[in-house]
Design a protein around this motif. Structure first.
Motif, short mmCIF file in Angstrom:
data_model
loop_
_atom_site.label_atom_id
_atom_site.label_comp_id
_atom_site.label_asym_id
_atom_site.label_seq_id
_atom_site.Cartn_x
_atom_site.Cartn_y
_atom_site.Cartn_z
N GLN A 173 17.11 34.85 53.06
CA GLN A 173 17.83 34.19 52.23
C GLN A 173 18.05 35.64 51.11
O GLN A 173 19.25 35.72 50.58
CB GLN A 173 17.33 33.13 51.43
CG GLN A 173 17.38 31.81 52.33
CD GLN A 173 18.78 31.42 52.86
OE1 GLN A 173 19.64 31.68 52.16
NE2 GLN A 173 18.82 31.07 54.07
N ASP A 174 17.09 36.39 50.70
CA ASP A 174 17.26 37.30 49.88
C ASP A 174 18.24 38.37 50.38
O ASP A 174 19.28 39.07 49.72
CB ASP A 174 15.89 38.04 49.62
CG ASP A 174 15.03 37.26 48.82
OD1 ASP A 174 15.56 36.35 47.99
OD2 ASP A 174 13.81 37.45 48.68
N PHE A 178 21.97 39.31 48.82
CA PHE A 178 22.23 41.00 48.49
C PHE A 178 23.48 41.25 49.13
O PHE A 178 24.23 41.92 48.48
CB PHE A 178 21.21 41.69 48.97
CG PHE A 178 21.45 43.31 48.59
CD1 PHE A 178 21.25 43.92 47.79
CD2 PHE A 178 21.63 44.04 49.88
CE1 PHE A 178 21.61 45.35 47.37
CE2 PHE A 178 21.83 45.35 49.80
CZ PHE A 178 21.82 45.91 48.45
N LEU A 179 23.64 41.01 50.29
CA LEU A 179 24.77 41.38 51.05
C LEU A 179 26.27 40.59 50.38
O LEU A 179 27.16 41.40 50.24
CB LEU A 179 24.82 40.98 52.50
CG LEU A 179 23.79 41.93 53.32
CD1 LEU A 179 23.45 41.59 54.69
CD2 LEU A 179 24.28 43.45 53.43
N THR A 180 25.93 39.41 50.18
CA THR A 180 27.09 38.72 49.71
C THR A 180 27.24 39.06 48.31
O THR A 180 28.54 39.13 48.04
CB THR A 180 26.61 37.30 49.73
OG1 THR A 180 26.33 36.77 50.91
CG2 THR A 180 27.80 36.19 49.02
N ARG A 185 30.75 42.20 44.43
CA ARG A 185 30.98 42.91 43.53
C ARG A 185 31.89 44.03 43.57
O ARG A 185 32.60 44.65 42.58
CB ARG A 185 29.28 43.53 43.15
CG ARG A 185 29.25 44.19 42.12
CD ARG A 185 28.00 44.83 41.81
NE ARG A 185 27.71 46.23 42.24
CZ ARG A 185 26.70 46.84 42.53
NH1 ARG A 185 25.65 46.67 42.08
NH2 ARG A 185 26.76 48.09 42.90
N ASN A 186 31.99 44.58 44.81
CA ASN A 186 32.77 45.65 45.16
C ASN A 186 33.98 45.21 45.80
O ASN A 186 34.55 45.50 46.89
CB ASN A 186 31.96 46.36 46.50
CG ASN A 186 30.96 47.18 45.73
OD1 ASN A 186 31.07 48.33 45.49
ND2 ASN A 186 29.94 46.69 45.62
N SER A 187 34.71 44.21 44.91
CA SER A 187 35.98 43.87 45.20
C SER A 187 37.17 45.10 44.58
O SER A 187 36.85 45.62 43.70
CB SER A 187 36.31 42.75 44.33
OG SER A 187 36.37 43.01 43.10
N PHE A 202 28.87 43.17 59.25
CA PHE A 202 27.86 43.36 60.59
C PHE A 202 26.19 43.18 60.15
O PHE A 202 25.88 42.50 60.72
CB PHE A 202 28.18 44.89 61.26
CG PHE A 202 29.61 44.95 61.84
CD1 PHE A 202 29.47 44.45 63.23
CD2 PHE A 202 30.53 45.37 61.51
CE1 PHE A 202 30.70 44.68 63.93
CE2 PHE A 202 31.86 45.35 62.14
CZ PHE A 202 31.92 44.84 63.30
N GLU A 203 26.01 43.76 58.95
CA GLU A 203 24.81 43.10 58.61
C GLU A 203 24.35 41.85 58.34
O GLU A 203 23.35 41.29 58.51
CB GLU A 203 24.34 44.17 57.30
CG GLU A 203 24.23 45.75 57.43
CD GLU A 203 23.39 46.22 58.49
OE1 GLU A 203 22.11 45.78 58.32
OE2 GLU A 203 23.90 46.70 59.47
#
Length: 579
Positions: A173-174, A178-180, A185-187, A202-203
């Motif tokens: 879940q962590d 983090f990926l989500t 954040r990087n929009s 992919f990750e």
């Protein structure tokens, strides 16, 4: 031409070290280490007070994986320039390469408390890499919170390694969070943002499959897991392309490649293309290989990359670039060898025969084509002489395989008889730890490689004896890195190719060969199969086994592989119990 311009600049501006440093960097890019060292000697005489000369000299040794000599240079530089943060960071990174975690941590903790160090991109990269290697998950989470406001851009290697660390400790879940969060954040519309979002996509798929693997139900057929993993990835890719119209021409290019890959996926007998994200694909392919080994059934597994693509048919649009692309590939593999028209046709014909006779064919897959979305314009890049070769070569592979004329040239060839996988399967088997499952069933094998040390490594790592080593020259691009002086008298092609082709012997039905020989390795694999052997095109993973990082993707291999995660699967797989 670039070196001539640099030499001119060096002569015109003798009091400026920048051009000397640029020349050293250019020499290192093509692995000309001796030449780079000579320029460093000049730099030391001209600029004895320039700390960057010392850093560059250390880099020469680091590029050759000689971290011990690099350490001596950096320690002296640290004494000469005790307040230089750049030297301390490089020293810490070198300690890390030597596995000296305590020394690395001590230096970085000292720097961390200095004012402004947290704003340094280089420090953040070094510190985060150290925390991952040291498995300090709590400290990682805390530091990520501390630097959140700095908008620090994580590179893809850190994203992969951090998420794999979390997953290895069961913190799925962590990893998802983090990926989500990082994706949200990087929009924005920059190419860099899209590249990062693609990587996160992919990750996320990989972490999802790792969690499924940890809870796998042995009663569920493995092909179900394979099918579900493919459906999940396809859904993510489709959503991404639908949601990102910012780069329409790029998306069109990738969508066409996905459609062609899906055609191949559905046409072949078996398809395990998603070995980067799916442990189930990699495992099922491993079982297929083991079936051939157990039953002594001849097998050829080959992989096709952009270099091989230059010896296949180019689209008319790109025909004018093919000779140049082929020449670049040839120089990378074999150095300054002149190929006649007959040579090129003969090599191309042999490659096509090897492709048609292969049982398992590694091809460019979804992840590789999505990486090209990082380009401002793929269509423009394809028409660039110097920068489009890789994409043109990969495109030629896919177009060749779906071309009906390719089948008609040999009536017995049917794509539906083959198994497809990723051209990075040699690396993915290492990531998932599945070489152990394969090699545990062997007591010996033969090898085609430039590395004499492979015999010792296979014995230490897997308890496998090398029955016979067919030693070839190293890839020309890495000749100075490996520094195998006794191999420099003759090129791999044509001398060693003709020699090995005439000497190649399969001692008994089903003898296993590990082949690490570049383009010509595909032809060797075909010959081994025809002689009754089992040939696995393991390529540059042999470099990795001998602690040489010759490919960018080697940086994504975790310190600890996932072999233990397959325990439940292996113990309950009745197919393996029969082997």
């Amino acid at each position: 031409m670039a070196f001539e311009r640099l030499d001119l600049a060096i002569s015109l501006f003798p009091n400026n070290s920048e051009f000397l440093l640029q020349k050293i960097t250019a020499l290192l890019k093509i692995s000309w280490f001796e030449e780079a060292q000579n320029v460093v000697k000049t730099g030391k005489l001209r600029f004895p007070q320039d700390h960057k000369i010392a850093l560059t000299e250390a880099t020469i040794y680091q590029k050759q994986k000689n971290y011990h000599d690099a350490q001596k240079i950096l320690e002296q530089a640290n004494l000469d320039y005790p307040d230089n943060i750049e030297i301390k960071l490089e020293l810490a990174d070198n300690h890390l390469q030597l596995g000296e975690l305590a020394a690395t941590g001590q230096i970085l903790e000292t720097i961390k408390h200095r004012s402004g160090s947290k704003l340094s991109k280089q420090f953040n990269k070094s510190y985060l890499t150290f925390l991952v290697r040291a498995h300090k998950i709590d400290e990682l989470k805390q530091y990520l919170q501390e630097i959140q406001s700095t908008q620090y851009q994580f590179d893809e290697t850190f994203i992969s390694n951090y998420c794999q660390l979390l997953a290895s400790h069961g913190y799925y879940q962590d990893a998802y969070q983090f990926l989500t969060d990082f994706s949200l954040r990087n929009s924005g519309n920059s190419v860099k943002v899209d590249q990062t979002k693609i990587h996160c996509l992919f990750e996320l798929e990989k972490i999802t499959n790792l969690e499924k693997l940890s809870n796998v139900d042995p009663k569920t057929p493995l092909d179900t897991w394979v099918r579900e993993a493919n459906q999940s990835l396809q859904a993510r890719l489709k959503t991404y392309l639908s949601d990102h119209s910012n780069f329409d021409s790029n998306n069109r290019f990738v969508k066409k490649k996905i459609d062609k890959l899906n055609y191949l996926y559905n046409t072949c007998k078996l398809s395990y293309l998603n070995t980067y994200t799916s442990p189930f694909d990699a495992y099922e392919l491993t079982v297929k290989i083991l079936d051939h080994i157990k039953n002594k059934i001849p097998l050829s597994l080959i992989r096709l990359g952009d270099g091989e693509g230059t010896f296949l048919d180019y689209d008319e649009t790109f025909k004018d670039f093919q000779e140049r692309d082929r020449d670049v590939a040839k120089k990378c593999w074999w150095g300054d060898v002149n190929l006649s028209g007959y040579d090129c046709k003969n090599l191309s014909d042999n490659l096509k025969i090897s492709i048609k006779n292969a049982d398992i064919l590694g091809i460019p897959e979804y992840y590789l084509f999505f990486i090209f979305l990082s380009s401002n314009s793929i269509e423009k890049q394809l028409l660039e002489k110097n920068n489009g070769g890789g994409c043109r070569g990969l495109t030629a592979i896919i177009n060749t395989l779906i071309d009906p004329k390719f089948y008609q040239e040999q009536d017995s060839y049917q794509l539906s008889h083959q198994t497809l996988t990723s051209c990075y399967i040699h690396q993915d088997l290492e990531v998932w730890g599945l070489y152990r499952l394969i090699l545990n069933h062997l007591t010996e094998c033969s090898v085609i490689s430039c590395h004499e040390g492979i015999s010792e490594v296979l014995m230490e790592k897997y308890g496998v004896t090398v029955k016979r080593l067919y030693q070839i020259p190293s890839e020309s691009n890495y000749s100075q890195l490996f520094n195998y002086k006794d191999q420099e008298n003759y090129h791999h092609y044509p001398y060693y190719f003709q020699k090995i082709s005439s000497e190649l012997t399969v001692s008994y039905p089903g003898e296993v060969f590990l082949v690490a020989a570049g383009f010509l390795g595909k032809i060797y694999c075909n010959s081994i199969k025809n002689l009754g052997g089992i040939a696995l095109d393991v390529g540059s993973i042999v470099d990795y086994w001998l602690n040489y990082s010759t490919r960018w993707i080697h940086r994504r291999i975790p310190d600890k592989n996932y072999y233990s995660n397959f325990a439940k699967l292996i113990n309950n797989d009745i197919r393996l119990n029969r082997l």
